[in-house]
Design a protein around this motif. Structure first.
Motif, PDB file in Angstrom:
ATOM      1  N   LEU A 390      59.162 124.759  52.771  1.00 30.83           N
ATOM      2  CA  LEU A 390      59.337 123.792  53.543  1.00 30.83           C
ATOM      3  C   LEU A 390      58.406 122.819  53.960  1.00 30.83           C
ATOM      4  N   GLY A 391      57.341 122.916  53.282  1.00 30.72           N
ATOM      5  CA  GLY A 391      57.135 121.662  53.173  1.00 30.72           C
ATOM      6  C   GLY A 391      56.607 120.476  52.589  1.00 30.72           C
ATOM      7  N   ALA A 392      57.614 120.962  51.503  1.00 30.84           N
ATOM      8  CA  ALA A 392      58.198 120.045  50.721  1.00 30.84           C
ATOM      9  C   ALA A 392      58.836 119.397  51.549  1.00 30.84           C
ATOM     10  N   LEU A 393      59.776 120.170  52.118  1.00 31.28           N
ATOM     11  CA  LEU A 393      61.130 119.322  52.420  1.00 31.28           C
ATOM     12  C   LEU A 393      60.522 118.310  54.212  1.00 31.28           C
ATOM     13  N   GLU A 394      59.536 119.495  54.673  1.00 27.60           N
ATOM     14  CA  GLU A 394      58.660 118.287  55.308  1.00 27.60           C
ATOM     15  C   GLU A 394      57.726 116.937  55.608  1.00 27.60           C
ATOM     16  N   LEU A 395      57.481 116.967  53.895  1.00 33.86           N
ATOM     17  CA  LEU A 395      56.865 115.982  53.314  1.00 33.86           C
ATOM     18  C   LEU A 395      57.179 114.484  53.604  1.00 33.86           C
ATOM     19  N   PRO A 396      58.117 114.382  53.625  1.00 36.10           N
ATOM     20  CA  PRO A 396      58.919 113.209  53.190  1.00 36.10           C
ATOM     21  C   PRO A 396      58.610 112.282  55.358  1.00 36.10           C
ATOM     22  N   ASN A 397      59.526 113.296  55.928  1.00 33.83           N
ATOM     23  CA  ASN A 397      59.043 112.361  57.296  1.00 33.83           C
ATOM     24  C   ASN A 397      57.581 113.115  58.109  1.00 33.83           C
ATOM     25  N   ASN A 398      56.569 113.313  57.558  1.00 33.21           N
ATOM     26  CA  ASN A 398      55.346 113.918  58.015  1.00 33.21           C
ATOM     27  C   ASN A 398      54.974 114.649  57.230  1.00 33.21           C
ATOM     28  N   ALA A 399      54.180 113.549  56.191  1.00 33.29           N
ATOM     29  CA  ALA A 399      52.650 113.883  55.690  1.00 33.29           C
ATOM     30  C   ALA A 399      52.065 115.013  56.131  1.00 33.29           C
ATOM     31  N   THR A 400      51.943 114.542  56.866  1.00 35.31           N
ATOM     32  CA  THR A 400      50.341 115.345  57.417  1.00 35.31           C
ATOM     33  C   THR A 400      50.745 116.552  57.956  1.00 35.31           C
ATOM     34  N   ALA A 401      51.855 117.212  58.317  1.00 31.19           N
ATOM     35  CA  ALA A 401      52.545 118.087  58.625  1.00 31.19           C
ATOM     36  C   ALA A 401      52.991 119.066  56.884  1.00 31.19           C
ATOM     37  N   GLY A 402      53.515 118.063  55.998  1.00 30.75           N
ATOM     38  CA  GLY A 402      54.153 118.862  54.767  1.00 30.75           C
ATOM     39  C   GLY A 402      53.120 119.200  53.645  1.00 30.75           C
ATOM     40  N   ILE A 403      51.912 118.480  53.879  1.00 30.31           N
ATOM     41  CA  ILE A 403      50.692 118.840  53.343  1.00 30.31           C
ATOM     42  C   ILE A 403      49.596 119.974  53.751  1.00 30.31           C
ATOM     43  N   ARG A 404      49.451 120.008  55.165  1.00 34.38           N
ATOM     44  CA  ARG A 404      49.229 121.424  56.058  1.00 34.38           C
ATOM     45  C   ARG A 404      50.184 123.118  55.286  1.00 34.38           C
ATOM     46  N   ARG A 405      51.506 122.529  55.480  1.00 33.21           N
ATOM     47  CA  ARG A 405      51.983 124.039  55.183  1.00 33.21           C
ATOM     48  C   ARG A 405      52.349 124.514  53.350  1.00 33.21           C
ATOM     49  N   LEU A 406      51.867 123.374  52.588  1.00 28.71           N
ATOM     50  CA  LEU A 406      51.422 123.436  51.412  1.00 28.71           C
ATOM     51  C   LEU A 406      50.438 124.455  51.025  1.00 28.71           C
ATOM     52  N   HIS A 407      49.260 122.904  51.803  1.00 35.99           N
ATOM     53  CA  HIS A 407      48.319 123.933  51.685  1.00 35.99           C
ATOM     54  C   HIS A 407      48.102 125.582  52.261  1.00 35.99           C
ATOM     55  N   LEU A 560      66.900 114.020  38.705  1.00 37.47           N
ATOM     56  CA  LEU A 560      67.120 113.665  40.199  1.00 37.47           C
ATOM     57  C   LEU A 560      68.135 114.355  40.710  1.00 37.47           C
ATOM     58  N   PRO A 561      68.408 114.601  41.917  1.00 44.26           N
ATOM     59  CA  PRO A 561      69.438 115.457  42.491  1.00 44.26           C
ATOM     60  C   PRO A 561      69.948 113.899  42.588  1.00 44.26           C
ATOM     61  N   ALA A 562      71.543 114.365  43.175  1.00 43.24           N
ATOM     62  CA  ALA A 562      72.410 113.080  43.574  1.00 43.24           C
ATOM     63  C   ALA A 562      72.857 113.470  44.591  1.00 43.24           C
ATOM     64  N   PRO A 563      72.784 111.193  45.317  1.00 44.77           N
ATOM     65  CA  PRO A 563      73.014 111.585  47.306  1.00 44.77           C
ATOM     66  C   PRO A 563      74.556 112.483  47.393  1.00 44.77           C
ATOM     67  N   PRO A 564      73.483 113.588  48.429  1.00 46.63           N
ATOM     68  CA  PRO A 564      72.958 113.040  49.551  1.00 46.63           C
ATOM     69  C   PRO A 564      71.595 114.040  49.649  1.00 46.63           C
ATOM     70  N   VAL A 565      71.312 114.627  48.402  1.00 46.93           N
ATOM     71  CA  VAL A 565      70.682 115.751  48.016  1.00 46.93           C
ATOM     72  C   VAL A 565      68.358 114.704  48.001  1.00 46.93           C
ATOM     73  N   PRO A 566      67.720 114.684  48.661  1.00 47.94           N
ATOM     74  CA  PRO A 566      67.274 113.613  48.651  1.00 47.94           C
ATOM     75  C   PRO A 566      65.684 114.613  47.547  1.00 47.94           C
ATOM     76  N   PRO A 567      65.150 113.494  46.473  1.00 45.12           N
ATOM     77  CA  PRO A 567      64.324 114.423  45.923  1.00 45.12           C
ATOM     78  C   PRO A 567      62.867 114.760  46.234  1.00 45.12           C
ATOM     79  N   ASP A 568      62.457 115.847  45.764  1.00 51.49           N
ATOM     80  CA  ASP A 568      61.873 116.555  45.836  1.00 51.49           C
ATOM     81  C   ASP A 568      59.880 116.151  45.059  1.00 51.49           C
ATOM     82  N   LEU A 569      59.389 115.382  46.312  1.00 53.46           N
ATOM     83  CA  LEU A 569      58.334 114.639  46.018  1.00 53.46           C
ATOM     84  C   LEU A 569      56.806 115.762  46.042  1.00 53.46           C
ATOM     85  N   THR A 570      57.031 116.675  45.827  1.00 52.53           N
ATOM     86  CA  THR A 570      56.533 117.899  45.926  1.00 52.53           C
ATOM     87  C   THR A 570      56.043 118.189  44.056  1.00 52.53           C
TER      88      THR A 570
END
Length: 894
Positions: A390-407, A560-570
């Protein structure tokens, strides 16, 4: 206004006339559902027959709360008869009671005909129903009219003897009648349609809707002062309905909510949730199904039900789908409506659905499934894994939430290997959030707690890759890698070698050939799975720098995934591969591809904590090349300021900003940004022009500013480093800058060398720029024919990069095409070799010939005669000013 009930009133009038004449009658008004106007029709009959004291009216009504009280309804009819018992007598005693009551009724009716109006017979107690049957069988000789109403399935009505009267099943109002009611209060067309569809011809519902919609649209917002009469009507029906019908209605509402068809078989599968289940008839099910197809009805029914009942039904729907093998997303969509998924299969379905949604590119849905799964009871490791996802999914649209979730996910893991994996994901997220210092601390902490030497080396190597985003840490990381290289395990060594080679390539310590010699053999070697993307990212970077763009692209496509799958920035390796994919496409002149693949991600992350300056630079450069400079500046702005971040990505952005200033003609601003880029690269020991040829750009800007001596110094240094690396792109580009700085015959020789290097390669942008300068140099030197031919060659390459003309015939545009067109015009050259000079038929033939097809093959492929093929080719040769078939390849840009 009682609509479409004339038949009922007519039958009642006939029966009443017979009763007054001494021939008693009974009339049963039946309706399959509440609200069809049974009580309203009964009241109309009462008013009709009570007028002028024609009949004495005696009323009674069945009440659910009194169904267990013997003779409760009869006692309403004989309110002054104290002898009516409170318990049911048996055998002859019951018959004597029934006879006495009928006799009493006959005596009173003989004085004045009686109308017994019994409402809701279906709720009457059983002894009272038996007495009414007893009366109906003897009513023929009495001046009595018995009119009763009941809500019952038409297939199971109350049995009364037919000779003494009849039964009428009340039907829903027609659409025309509903429209009449709606128009009477001035409702518009949309509201009238709502009355027809959501009212399903039920008078009570229709009138409630008409009243509601006269005050405003439905559904009402929660803050609305007035309640919805429609919603209250349905809620009241549910409250008064028997438990089985209430359960059936709620079950059908939940089923309709999920798009499931209404059928008795479906209700049977819900029967276990009702303690006293009695299946309604098929017609009733279909009728309720029609009503509950409308969202207003569903919302009203679901709102009126107990939340735990709705949750139980929704859970059952999801369970049925899961048991039938439905897609996980179909199951999970239902589970989202359940407050807490408290069973193992629910969490599994939600997690599986998150994967399905992600593969389809539905990131928001995937995140919603994971959030709901995390509300289930999970073991710590499972919770940690889902939290990381979930943190990986949240990261692109809300870095703070994503990083907190990953932590949080990192802290939840108990296994040291899983904690290390979580640490690498968190560090990559921090890099994306432009916080490499914290990213390195996370990896160092994970290394200290690891009890496996090889795992420590994996983390050290990944830490070196993260260090590439910090100019101070990068040198130390490379020193550590050099120390590790001799003893590195075989599964780690490729990445160690790749990162060291990247440093040496940038520092001017190795050539492209040497880099390829190191990378290519290692691509076949086994690599630790934890390092795979990082290694391929490093290898792809070196292949791109060495101008092996197709090979670099192959590596990016592997991961790298083919569109429309977004890349995993984690994944820090995937971040590298994203950069390579974008820059390789840019170098190949595939500008629209660069924008299509990267602009959505850059725009989506902008302003949400994740910043991608390198991708923003690539998008901006591509837009500049296609003539969209305003859009290019917008892309640069999306990256925001660098702050204290010293990542190499900001150097790329400075270089792109300089290119845009140059395109705007602001040469001083361009020079300033080139120098900023150079300072950033020098801080990292990156002197090679392979990535950001800032010295070439600065030299060109200095020439424009009249500072040729400074330009020459930079250009000579650039050329020296370019020859060290040794690719046609870097040398040809450096030769162009050197030519601009020195001028004269040396410039002509340098440009000639650059063109010869670039023609066989895959650096179309640099080729066009060098050819334009070479064409101008030839013209200035008095070599008019060479100059014109060179400019036409440049124009042909620019045409290919610009792509095909628009469907309306508008020629394609772009920076390079504008450059070559302007050069042709300034040189007085008439352009005859452009693709636009050919007719569509000539171009098709020329393209097939350029691809190596013979005239006979072209003739067969296009269904043309060989003579026509030859005619088209001759015309194409003339327009393109060429003499041989082999020249088509260069001119058409194939």
């Amino acid at each position: 206004m009682l609509l479409e009930r004339d038949e009922v009133l007519g039958m009642a009038a006939t029966a009443a006339a017979a009763a007054r004449a001494g021939g008693g009658r009974r009339l049963l008004l039946s309706a399959p559902v509440a609200g069809l106007g049974r009580t309203a029709a009964l009241e109309a009959i009462v008013r009709q027959q009570a007028a002028g004291d024609a009949m004495r009216v005696v009323r009674a009504r069945g009440v659910r709360e009194e169904t267990a009280f013997p003779f409760g309804l009869v006692r309403q009819l004989f309110a002054d008869d104290a002898a009516v018992p409170f318990s049911a007598p048996a055998g002859p005693d019951e018959q004597r009671l029934f006879h006495r009551l009928v006799t009493r009724l006959a005596r009173s009716a003989a004085e004045r005909p009686a109308l017994l109006a019994v409402d809701d017979l279906h709720l009457a107690d059983e002894p009272s129903r038996r007495w009414l049957g007893y009366l109906a069988r003897r009513i023929a000789g009495l001046p009595v009219l018995l009119v009763a109403t009941e809500c019952a399935d038409p297939s199971d009505p109350t049995a009364l003897p037919p000779p003494t009267g009849g039964s009428v099943v009340l039907r829903p109002l027609s659409a025309a009648a509903v429209v009449r009611l709606a128009r009477a209060v001035g409702l518009d067309r949309e509201s009238t349609v709502t009355c027809v569809e959501a009212g399903v011809g039920n008078p009570a519902l229709v009138r409630a809707l008409v009243a509601d919609l006269a005050e405003g649209p439905l559904p009402r917002p929660p803050s609305a002062r007035s309640r919805s009469r429609y919603r209250d009507t349905l809620a009241d029906w549910l409250r008064r309905a028997d438990p089985c019908l209430r359960h059936a209605c709620l079950a059908l509402a939940v089923a309709a909510e999920e798009g499931m068809p209404a059928d008795p078989g479906l209700l049977h599968r819900f029967s276990a949730l009702c303690t006293s289940w009695r299946a309604p008839g098929e017609r009733s099910v279909r009728r309720l199904g029609r009503l509950l197809r409308h969202p207003l009805a569903r919302e009203a029914v679901l709102a009126a039900a107990a939340p735990e009942s709705v949750a139980a039904l929704r859970t059952r729907v999801a369970e049925l789908l899961d048991e039938s093998g439905a897609p996980a997303t179909a199951v999970a969509t239902r589970l989202l409506r359940v407050d807490r998924p408290d069973e193992v299969w629910m969490a599994r379905s939600l997690a599986d659905a998150a994967e399905e949604a992600m593969r389809a590119g539905h990131v928001a849905a995937s995140a919603a499934y994971l959030r709901h799964a995390l509300s289930a009871p999970l073991d710590p490791d499972r919770r940690a894994a889902l939290t990381m996802r979930l943190g990986a999914l949240e990261l692109p649209n809300n870095a703070t939430a994503g990083i907190r979730r990953l932590h949080t996910g990192l802290e939840l893991h108990t296994d040291h290997r899983e904690r290390a994996s979580a640490a690498t994901a968190l560090s990559a997220a921090l890099v994306a959030g432009r916080d490499p210092d914290t990213a390195l601390r996370v990896l160092h902490q994970a290394s200290r707690t690891a009890d496996d030497d090889e795992l420590v080396q994996v983390l050290q190597t990944l830490g070196a890759l993260v260090s590439s985003h910090d100019s101070d840490a990068w040198r130390g990381a490379v020193a550590g890698l050099r120390a590790l290289a001799p003893t590195a395990p075989p599964a780690i060594e490729p990445l160690v070698c790749g990162l060291v080679t990247e440093y040496e390539a940038g520092a001017g310590l190795c050539s492209a050939a040497e880099a390829l010699a190191r990378v290519r053999p290692r691509l076949a070697a086994p690599v630790d799975p934890r390092l795979r993307t990082a290694w391929l990212g490093s290898a792809a970077t070196l292949l791109q720098w060495a101008d092996r763009l197709a090979e670099a692209r192959e590596l990016t496509d592997l991961c790298l995934p083919a569109p429309p799958v977004p890349p995993d920035l984690t994944d820090v390796g995937l971040q590298c591969l994203l950069s390579v994919r974008a820059e390789a496409a840019l170098w190949a002149g595939e500008f629209e591809r660069v924008v299509a693949e990267n602009a959505p991600l850059v725009a989506a992350t902008a302003g949400h904590g994740v910043r991608l300056p390198h991708l923003a630079a690539m998008v901006a450069t591509a837009r500049r090349e296609t003539g969209r400079r305003a859009g290019a500046w917008e892309a640069v702005a999306l990256a925001g300021p660098s702050g204290g971040d010293s990542s190499w990505e900001w150097n790329e952005l400075s270089y792109t900003r300089a290119l845009l200033h140059a395109a705007d003609g602001d040469w001083q601003a361009a020079l300033d940004d080139y120098l900023v880029c150079g300072a950033g690269q020098s801080a990292r020991d990156f002197v090679s022009p392979v990535a950001t040829p800032w010295r070439s750009g600065a030299a060109l800007a200095l020439v424009r500013l009249g500072r040729r001596e400074e330009a020459r110094e930079l250009a000579e240094e650039e050329l020296r480093h370019a020859r060290t690396w040794g690719t046609a792109r870097t040398v040809g580009r450096a030769l162009r800058a050197y030519a601009a700085a020195v001028g004269g015959r040396t410039a002509l020789e340098s440009l000639t060398e650059g063109a010869e290097l670039l023609r066989p390669g895959n650096a179309p942008v640099e080729l066009v720029e060098v050819l334009v300068d070479l064409g101008r140099a030839h013209l200035e030197a008095g070599s008019g024919r060479k100059g014109r031919d060179t400019l036409r060659e440049a124009h042909a390459v620019a045409l290919r990069l610009a792509g095909p003309a628009a469907e309306d015939g508008t020629p394609a545009g772009g920076r390079l095409l504008d450059l070559t067109t302007a050069a042709l015009r300034a040189g007085g050259v008439r352009n005859r070799n452009g693709g636009h000079a050919l007719t569509p038929a000539e171009r098709r033939v020329a393209e097939l010939a350029a691809a190596g097809h013979s005239n006979a093959q072209i003739s067969a492929a296009l269904c043309l005669t060989r003579r026509t093929v030859e005619t088209h080719l001759t015309s194409a040769y003339r327009k393109l000013r060429i003499a041989r078939r082999t020249q088509l390849v260069a001119v058409l840009g194939r």
